[in-house]
Design an enzyme around this catalytic site. Structure first.
Site, PDB file in Angstrom:
ATOM      1  N   ASN A  86      18.523  -8.649  -2.380  1.00 15.42           N
ATOM      2  CA  ASN A  86      17.780  -7.462  -1.895  1.00 15.42           C
ATOM      3  C   ASN A  86      16.823  -7.241  -3.024  1.00 15.42           C
ATOM      4  O   ASN A  86      16.856  -6.777  -4.279  1.00 15.42           O
ATOM      5  CB  ASN A  86      18.670  -6.236  -1.945  1.00 15.42           C
ATOM      6  CG  ASN A  86      17.560  -5.108  -1.704  1.00 15.42           C
ATOM      7  OD1 ASN A  86      16.458  -5.459  -1.583  1.00 15.42           O
ATOM      8  ND2 ASN A  86      18.334  -3.902  -1.590  1.00 15.42           N
ATOM      9  N   GLY A  87      15.423  -7.743  -2.871  1.00 15.99           N
ATOM     10  CA  GLY A  87      14.555  -7.816  -3.592  1.00 15.99           C
ATOM     11  C   GLY A  87      13.140  -8.865  -3.642  1.00 15.99           C
ATOM     12  O   GLY A  87      13.216  -9.347  -2.554  1.00 15.99           O
ATOM     13  N   MET A  90     -17.172   4.271 -10.653  1.00 18.99           N
ATOM     14  CA  MET A  90     -17.663   3.618  -9.571  1.00 18.99           C
ATOM     15  C   MET A  90     -17.172   2.543  -9.220  1.00 18.99           C
ATOM     16  O   MET A  90     -15.841   2.535  -9.125  1.00 18.99           O
ATOM     17  CB  MET A  90     -19.287   3.578  -9.631  1.00 18.99           C
ATOM     18  CG  MET A  90     -20.034   4.881  -9.517  1.00 18.99           C
ATOM     19  SD  MET A  90     -19.576   6.190  -8.552  1.00 18.99           S
ATOM     20  CE  MET A  90     -20.052   5.688  -7.120  1.00 18.99           C
ATOM     21  N   GLU A  95      -6.252  12.199  -3.401  1.00 19.13           N
ATOM     22  CA  GLU A  95      -4.843  12.829  -3.953  1.00 19.13           C
ATOM     23  C   GLU A  95      -5.219  14.190  -4.625  1.00 19.13           C
ATOM     24  O   GLU A  95      -6.225  14.497  -5.409  1.00 19.13           O
ATOM     25  CB  GLU A  95      -4.164  12.086  -4.866  1.00 19.13           C
ATOM     26  CG  GLU A  95      -4.671  11.624  -6.265  1.00 19.13           C
ATOM     27  CD  GLU A  95      -3.426  10.818  -7.092  1.00 19.13           C
ATOM     28  OE1 GLU A  95      -2.514  11.311  -7.112  1.00 19.13           O
ATOM     29  OE2 GLU A  95      -4.021   9.649  -7.558  1.00 19.13           O
ATOM     30  N   CYS A 100      15.912  -5.909   1.653  1.00 17.56           N
ATOM     31  CA  CYS A 100      17.082  -5.801   2.519  1.00 17.56           C
ATOM     32  C   CYS A 100      17.959  -4.819   2.025  1.00 17.56           C
ATOM     33  O   CYS A 100      17.786  -3.849   1.297  1.00 17.56           O
ATOM     34  CB  CYS A 100      17.766  -7.188   2.277  1.00 17.56           C
ATOM     35  SG  CYS A 100      16.710  -8.216   1.757  1.00 17.56           S
ATOM     36  N   LYS A 107      -9.074  -0.479  -8.407  1.00 23.42           N
ATOM     37  CA  LYS A 107      -8.089  -0.749  -9.613  1.00 23.42           C
ATOM     38  C   LYS A 107      -6.647  -0.865  -9.003  1.00 23.42           C
ATOM     39  O   LYS A 107      -5.837  -0.305  -9.059  1.00 23.42           O
ATOM     40  CB  LYS A 107      -7.957   0.424 -10.546  1.00 23.42           C
ATOM     41  CG  LYS A 107      -8.085   1.710  -9.875  1.00 23.42           C
ATOM     42  CD  LYS A 107      -8.007   2.989 -11.048  1.00 23.42           C
ATOM     43  CE  LYS A 107      -8.170   4.362 -10.318  1.00 23.42           C
ATOM     44  NZ  LYS A 107      -8.353   5.134 -11.396  1.00 23.42           N
TER      45      LYS A 107
END
Length: 1605
Positions: free
Chosen positions: A318-319, A565, A985, A87, A1053
């Site tokens: 907020n959280g 893998m 990435e 929030c 992962k």
């Protein structure tokens, strides 16, 4: 879109009652543009130009309710998962305690400017919730009373209740009657009910459906005089009313927003802009209050409820609380022990203390309220519940040791409520705010000369006369600020805490009562002979893989083993091999709604400490509560366990955990566990504070197998909770059944405080003394370690592994993880779950207790059979081997596939299909098959393969993890068929973005390393990935994407970052990633700009800003609760959501992560699809799924479960030549698929045509199946779970798998899959950048490379400003080609991501202040932020930009006159910056560039900094303990080139900003230069700026080279 008129510049000194000018102009126009229910696809597309403040969905249907389970005393994860939120919050307070209407008006204005921090329902008008807490407006109520003919209220003795009542008239009257009866029975006088006046026309359609009757009740508390007693009496009344209403049909519809004589809460399921229009009281000038707390909710669950809007009764939060399940269980356990004289013996009337069906915020609020009503101050309550990271804190340990004592005392009393949180609180006398220990939410505050204090999630939310501002700051990690309304005092952090901590002699109590176990040396010889060790290992389920790859590897290296893998073996419940009980549990992890923590670089906020012993009454403060044993970690060796057993106060009781099968197996396990629970119960009742569950025995007996220790721990933990005894004792496991980090995590997560892994330690000793190890060490093949060192290494690896597992879920403290059950279960039946793992999710059912007993026995008998093997069996769970566990990616499968695609043979592909069809059951979808309600049709009628392959994508494999050859071959193949490859990435070489025109005989000089090319091929990846490391993410990279993927989590992962070993970082890879060759690259576990759902919405906004033509996808990993998260992501304006299964591949990852985190995509996809449909959001997003796809059958299954697109990862690599050697992480791939070594890459066998062939085969397989089913298009079966039916397969372990969840159906979306896929990219609505680009001079300057200067007004609702302009320039000129110059000045408060993705030639100046993420991803240009000219504060002391500035910058300069927040220049590659102070974690993960700080910094400077330089001014000699010296070294600025660089940057800075501090430094250069430190990572040590003797080193190198010649 037409440009809208801008609001008139209105930043003149404003009278306090000025109209909220912030919301004028463009913001109002953006509201008018809100979509109103599309009547057709075309209208919908047009209307999805969503406004900057709202994100839209479609219709929501009622969710069918599940059958009710009997009530348990334990928190149920399903309840918790369905309520999450994040929030925007703030408060306004007057220090003179003068009530005024302007304060309420300011709060409502600020709330309107935080609309983008909230979410909106599918009707786009029902907000997720907003609200306001203030003092009671007595003038308004007296005026009402007067009109009703009542006497004015007695303001000290009257309580006011703000009540949500049932909608239906009769129920409402009943509820009112119950309420009045309780008050009357309690001796309170009910003075009357007041219907709250409201304007229903502003309420959204869905909010209206659930809107309660809203009334206020006034009661007189005559019997109490003391104000606190009055509040307590009202609290008891509220609890009694809740209890009295519990059995009524309308119980859920009665809710007290507040009941107090001091504060009142107005809230609802409303957008923040309309809160003040809805409640007419809030427009009445008689509504006067000395303070107001405001809150805007963004619920990731899209069925928000009126009561869950905030503020709550005490807090605005907020959280997200990550440990909520454990917190609720522990609060339940406390119910028996909580007592305080203030309650006068009425404690039983105020239970229970938590409600799993309420949100985490509501539960934190109710616990804080309990402490407050029991006599604690709000500040003390929050210090107990949300402690800061006080260990290794330089300031606290030197100046405030009493604060450390306070935290240490409560560490043993209350587990922290851990997770990202900005908490605002008030009890009517104090108003305050505090931040979580990580500082994961933004919080800025400012104070004015006319005695007002403001706190807000963002700056710029209230019009402000800057000349009156006397202080500007920010809350850092763990900090608190309070305003005492009665005295007018503002206390900042340490002042508040010191006053709380000084109230009692906590330090003395700890010294007198708390004991700590002294470290005991490890055993220096083995305890058992080799044969006994082997027999124990066999009996307890060890395999040779466990011993060699896990235990021995940890003992020799001190860290968890890495593998690659993915996990391609069957789930434990589907496997034909016996598994340990732990293998049925998967670790939960954070994604989107809260961040994972970085245990590597931000470990300073984490701790493995745990206290053993009785936890006393939390409401009493005294020395007896400190009577505990403190452990530094939960991993004990034999000697330390012995010390615990000798502690007289603990009265330890050892419980043996064996069960007897003499009378048969059935029922024996159940009987023994119940007896064990009774024994534990009796021990605790007779005073034992420590239960040790042990499976040690002198001689194991064949007929007495060991109970799985996890089952024993869980059962006793649950039994003690349910009997109110859990606080009285701790549980410790002394076990042979624990050797991997996952095992430790499971035991602790289900209630053990510590573990002694005696067999694992014995295995370490045996390994060290074995001849093989001795020889390897002697020959230098293995580093030499002593027998003690081997055990120490093992425990070190376990501890760092535990930190990593905690951090995945965003939990910092082991004490909060203990009993928090942060797991989900795959394959255990309800009987087992209810016995030992109450409240955990087990969606598919599974083993009964007897079946579990049978599996346990199958290990046990191996140790006693006649032909007991002389060595451990290799189960083949990690590496594929003949006779071992089945692996889906096996050599036979890859051979068959290579033959089919290289020969392009239909027959060979059929054999490959048959191989897959005849495999053992491997994944959940193998238990299902397709059925049809139609007759087959000719295959000619089915849509062509060419249109099916467009739905295919390949996985996000980074260039670096795999070779350039593989990466480019896959991209070319996908572009040929119209599918999409993914860059992974690490950026992309621009040479790949143009079609090839120079191909001859399959070869091209442009890409000479590839074969099999054709003219017209393009090697660009259609999907460009943005991961947490931001490697290679430049403006040009983003504008050349068709789609942009935000990688939140990875299947292999989840909850962890990526790693690229240094040996894979070649010069080419380093150039693309703007880093140094040979230096390992780590992506942090969290995106540092995604700590919450609203942060993700902001990054999506940023990416739509720079490239409005690219769809943005968000990659999540399957876990329970993913539907809730996906709803939030959809409301965050994502175009595509990708669900990955746990079985995805990876280049390198710890074994325990590959094996034990994430869930099957079948469940994740089903949950996501159904939740989105139920909430009317499914049409907004394309669903893509990946994880272990190998054939057309997988595509059909995924389609029936609701997926629109399908991702292929490992199999695409196999098709291009991978032979599954499973050594990707070593850089030694034998076929050059996953290596950067030139000689291995030369062996790469693949050509793009192979992959094209594979995908066409898959598409033809899909076509054949569709024809057989009688359907013409894939569209026709997407989401049709009714076409699935269970297959008749007999599983070895159980017949109790329940597939009901996978077969359930929530209906179909209104549009077909093709319509959803072909809709336009979601837009950001009207934006300031469009106004800028519409300016003809600016357009001309961009087109013709000219120079232009312009000025614009900016507000906090203008976000990602300059991003769109940068995108236009980057698309036309690339990252460096623009020769013009845009000089743009902004005045005002900039919204988030100001100046993101700037390109060279853009010089941006902001006069005012900015929020988070300034200069995110900038590649060039200049960004200057200065305060306005006449301020009441000193610029260098004020915070004027937010957190995480310069994240992932690849160039440009930033000059800030003032201080910045946390994580300044995180992952900066080449940007340069000067700033006058920063928060914690400055220069984290920096790989290049230069940062100069002319003032104070926070903790943990330069963590993970592998490149670039930092210069920090240290005037008071406090910097040294704040620097993380793991990588960088600190030195004075001695090198002449370094001195020139520093001085040059400060000169430029002073010229741009007019900084007085900078000017002073330059004037007195000789005096200031020695006060600077230079931080130098190893890669920069020989640079001229860092090396004082650079000339000499250079000369020496030259002579060496000459002599070599």
């Amino acid at each position: 879109m037409a440009t809208l008129p801008r609001a008139a510049p209105a930043r003149l000194p404003l009278p306090r009652a000025a109209p909220p000018l912030l919301l004028a102009g463009r913001a109002a126009a953006s509201r008018r543009l809100r979509a109103r229910g599309p009547s057709s696809l075309a209208a919908a597309r047009r209307s999805w130009a969503v406004s900057a403040r709202a994100v839209l969905g479609v219709t929501r249907r009622e969710i069918p309710t599940a059958p009710q389970k009997p009530t348990q005393q334990v928190a149920d994860l399903n309840d918790i998962l369905s309520e999450r939120g994040a929030c925007g919050v703030g408060f306004v307070a007057n220090l003179k305690n003068v009530p005024s209407f302007n304060i309420v008006r300011d709060a409502l204005t600020a709330l309107g400017c935080m609309e983008h921090r909230g979410g909106c329902g599918a009707d786009n008008d029902s907000g997720d919730g907003s609200g306001l807490m203030s003092g009671i407006p007595w003038d308004l109520f007296d005026d009402w009373a007067n009109k009703q003919g009542l006497v004015p209220f007695d303001r000290t003795n009257t309580g006011v209740g703000m009540v949500f009542l049932p909608q239906e008239e009769k129920s409402m009257e009943e509820a009112k009657a119950v309420t009045e009866k309780v008050f009357t029975d309690e001796g309170l006088e009910v003075l009357g009910w007041r219907p709250v006046p409201f304007n229903v026309s502003v309420v959204g359609r869905y909010a209206k459906e659930t809107m309660p009757n809203i009334q206020q009740i006034f009661v007189k508390v005559a019997k109490e005089e003391n104000a606190d007693d009055i509040e307590r009496e009202l609290y008891i009344c509220r609890k009694l009313i809740e209890r009295a209403a519990k059995s009524a049909s309308w119980a859920d519809e009665l809710y007290f927003c507040s009941l107090s004589s001091r504060t009142i809460v107005y809230k609802g399921m409303l957008r923040s802009e309309v809160l003040g229009q809805f409640y007419l009281d809030l427009q009445n000038e008689l509504y006067r209050s000395p303070f107001a707390i405001y809150h805007r909710r963004y619920s990731t669950n899209t069925s928000p409820r009126w009561p869950l809007a905030q503020p709550m009764r005490l807090l605005g939060h907020n959280g997200e609380i990550n440990t909520i399940q454990g917190n609720l269980n522990w609060m339940r356990s406390r119910e028996a022990t909580i007592q305080s004289p203030v309650w006068r013996g009425r404690e039983h009337e105020i239970r229970p203390f938590g409600d799993p069906k309420a949100s985490d915020s509501a539960n934190l609020d109710s616990t804080a309220e309990l402490l407050l009503r029991s006599g604690r101050s709000p500040a003390e309550a929050l210090m107990i519940l949300v402690p800061e990271a006080y260990k290794n804190h330089p300031t606290l340990s030197i100046k405030y040791p009493e604060v450390i004592d306070f935290y240490d005392y409560y560490k043993g009393q209350m587990e922290a409520w851990d997770g990202p949180a900005l908490l605002l609180f008030s009890d009517g006398r104090t108003v305050g705010a505090t931040l979580d220990r990580n500082g994961l939410r933004p919080a800025r505050y400012w104070r004015t000369s006319d005695d007002f204090v403001y706190v807000a999630s963002e700056v710029g939310v209230i019009p402000m006369d800057e000349s009156k501002v006397v202080m500007k700051g920010r809350l850092g990690p763990g900090m608190m600020i309070t305003v005492d309304l009665q005295t007018g005092q503002v206390l900042e952090n340490t002042e508040v805490k010191k006053s709380v901590a000084s109230a009692n002699p906590y330090g003395t109590w700890l010294q007198e009562r708390t004991r700590s176990i002294k470290p005991v040396n490890f055993l220096s010889s083995t305890v058992m002979d080799n044969e006994t060790v082997l027999r124990h290992q066999q009996a307890f389920g060890y395999s040779s893989e466990d011993v060699q790859m896990v235990i021995e590897s940890m003992a020799s290296q001190g860290k968890e083993p890495t593998f690659c893998m993915g996990d391609d073996i069957p789930l434990a419940v589907l496997s034909q091999k016996p598994h340990m009980l732990y293998d049925y549990f998967k670790q939960r992890f954070a994604q989107v709604t809260n961040p994972a923590i970085d245990p590597l670089r931000e470990g300073l906020v984490m701790s493995l400490e745990v206290n053993i012993g009785k936890r006393g009454n939390i409401l009493e403060v005294g020395p007896e509560n400190a009577d505990q044993v403190a452990l530094s970690s939960p991993v004990l060796n034999e000697g330390e366990l012995e010390s615990l057993l000798k502690d007289p106060t603990l009265k330890p009781k050892v419980l043996s955990t064996y069960f007897d099968i003499r009378k048969g197996l059935d029922g024996s396990l159940d009987k023994t566990i119940k007896a064990l629970c009774e024994e534990a119960d009796a021990a605790v009742r007779s005073g034992s504070q420590l239960l040790v569950l042990s499976d040690r025995s002198e001689a194991p007996e064949p007929i007495r197998p060991a109970i799985p220790i996890l089952l024993a721990v869980g059962a006793i933990h649950q039994h003690l909770i349910q009997n109110g005894l859990r606080m009285s004792a701790s549980i410790v496991a002394d076990t042979a059944q624990c050797f991997s980090t996952h095992h430790f995590a499971c035991l602790i997560g289900y209630g053990a405080s510590a573990v002694c892994p005696y067999l694992a330690l014995e295995t370490c000793r045996q390994w060290r003394l074995s001849n093989k190890t001795v020889n390897l060490m002697r020959n230098g093949k293995m580093p030499t370690v002593t027998i003690e060192q081997a055990q120490r290494n093992f425990i070190k690896a376990v501890k760092s592994g535990l930190l990593k597992i905690l951090s995945k879920m965003g939990i910092s403290l082991l004490s909060s993880y203990c009993g928090a059950q942060i797991f989900e279960i795959y394959g255990l039946g309800q009987e087992v779950v209810d016995l030992a793992f109450c409240g955990s999710v087990s969606k598919i059912g599974g083993l009964t207790l007897d079946e579990l007993g049978r599996e346990t026995l199958s290990f046990w008998v191996k140790a006693f059979s006649e032909d007991t093997a002389k060595r451990l069996e290799n189960s083949g769970f990690i590496q594929s081997r003949p006779g071992g566990e089945y692996h889906a990616n096996n050599p036979e499968m890859s051979k068959l596939l290579h033959k089919a695609i290289r020969e392009k043979s239909d027959n060979a592909y059929t054999i490959y299909q048959q191989h897959l069809a005849s495999r053992p059951v491997n994944v959940l979808r193998d238990l299902l098959e397709l059925k049809s309600d139609r007759a087959p049709i000719p295959i000619g009628k089915v849509e062509p393969a060419t249109s099916i392959v467009e739905r295919f994508c390949t996985g996000g494999m980074s260039l670096g993890a795999i070779s350039r050859e593989t990466h480019e071959a896959i991209a070319i193949a996908m572009n040929r068929i119209g599918g999409k490859s993914n860059s992974g990435e690490g950026g992309e070489d621009p040479i790949r973005w143009s079609p090839l025109t120079d191909v001859v005989d399959g070869y091209s000089p442009t890409l000479p390393h590839l074969k099999g090319l054709q003219n017209g091929d393009t090697a660009t990846s259609a999907i460009k990935q943005v991961a947490s490391g931001r490697f290679g993410v430049t403006p040009t990279f983003l504008v050349n994407a068709q789609q942009i993927e935000i990688k939140i989590a990875q299947g292999a992962k989840p909850g962890e970052g990526g790693q690229l070993p240094g040996k894979k970082v070649s010069a080419y890879i380093a150039r693309l990633r703007n880093s140094k060759p040979g230096v390992p690259l780590i992506s942090p576990p969290p995106h540092h700009d995604i700590y919450s759902i609203e942060d993700l919405a902001q990054l999506i906004y940023d990416l739509h800003q720079i490239n409005p033509k690219a769809k943005v996808s968000v990659k999540l990993v399957a876990e329970a609760g993913i539907g809730t998260v996906a709803s939030g992501v959809s409301k965050g304006n994502a175009d595509i959501i990708q669900i990955s299964g746990h079985d995805g591949g990876t280049g390198a990852s710890p074994i325990s992560s590959i094996k034990h985190a994430g869930g099957p995509w079948e469940l994740g996809l089903t949950e996501t699809n159904q939740t989105l449909i139920q909430n009317g959001l499914r049409e907004r997003v394309v669903l893509r799924v990946d994880g272990g796809f190998r054939s057309g059958q997988d595509v059909l299954m995924a389609a029936a479960m609701g997926a629109d697109e399908y991702g292929f990862g490992s199999v695409a690599m196999i098709a291009t030549g991978c032979v599954m050697a499973r050594i990707c992480h070593t850089n030694n791939c034998p076929v050059g698929v996953a290596s950067q070594r030139e000689e291995l890459r030369a062996r790469f066998p693949g050509v793009p045509g192979d992959l094209v062939n594979y995908f066409l085969f898959v598409a033809e397989e899909v076509r054949a199946a569709l024809a057989q089913l009688g359907y013409e298009k894939l569209d026709d079966i997407i989401g049709r779970t009714d076409l699935l039916k269970p297959k008749h397969v007999s599983l070895v372990k159980t017949q109790h798998i329940d597939l009901g969840y996978l077969l359930s159906n929530a209906g179909l979306p209104k549009w077909s899959s093709s319509q959803i896929r072909s809709q336009d990219v979601h837009t950001n609505g009207p934006i300031l950048d469009e106004t800028i680009l519409a300016d003809h001079e600016i357009a001309d300057a961009i087109e013709n490379e000219k120079e232009v200067s312009k000025t614009f007004q900016i507000y906090n609702v203008d976000r990602a400003v300059c991003g769109r302009v940068a995108g236009v320039i980057a698309k036309k000129y690339g990252d460096t080609g623009f020769a013009g110059q845009l000089n743009i000045t902004f005045t005002g408060s900039a919204g988030q991501s100001f100046g993101c993705f700037l390109t060279p030639g853009m010089n941006v100046r902001l006069v005012g202040e900015a929020n988070d993420y300034v200069g995110k991803g900038m590649a060039g240009g200049e960004l200057v932020v200065v305060p306005v000219d006449k301020t009441g504060f000193v610029p260098e002391d004020a915070t004027i930009v937010g957190n995480t500035c310069l994240y992932g910058a690849t160039g440009g300069q930033v000059f800030v006159r003032g201080k910045a927040g946390e994580r300044f220049a995180v992952r900066n590659s080449l940007g340069q910056a000067v700033v006058e102070g920063t928060g914690d974690h400055c220069c984290e993960y920096m790989t290049g560039g230069c940062v100069v700080v002319l003032g104070k910094v926070g903790r943990n400077v330069a963590a993970g900094m592998t490149g670039g330089l930092a210069y920090i001014l240290d005037e008071d000699d406090t910097l040294v303990p704040k620097v993380n010296k793991e990588i960088v070294k600190m030195q004075r600025v001695n090198a002449p080139a370094g001195q020139m660089q520093l001085k040059g940057m400060i000169e430029a800075y002073v010229e741009k900003t007019g900084s007085e501090k900078g000017a002073t430094i330059l004037r007195e250069w000789e005096a200031y230069l020695p006060l600077f430190w230079q931080l130098v990572p190893p890669s920069e040590e020989d640079s001229p700026e860092a090396c004082a003797e650079f000339e000499r080193v250079l000369a020496k190198q030259a002579t060496t080279q000459l002599s070599a010649k």
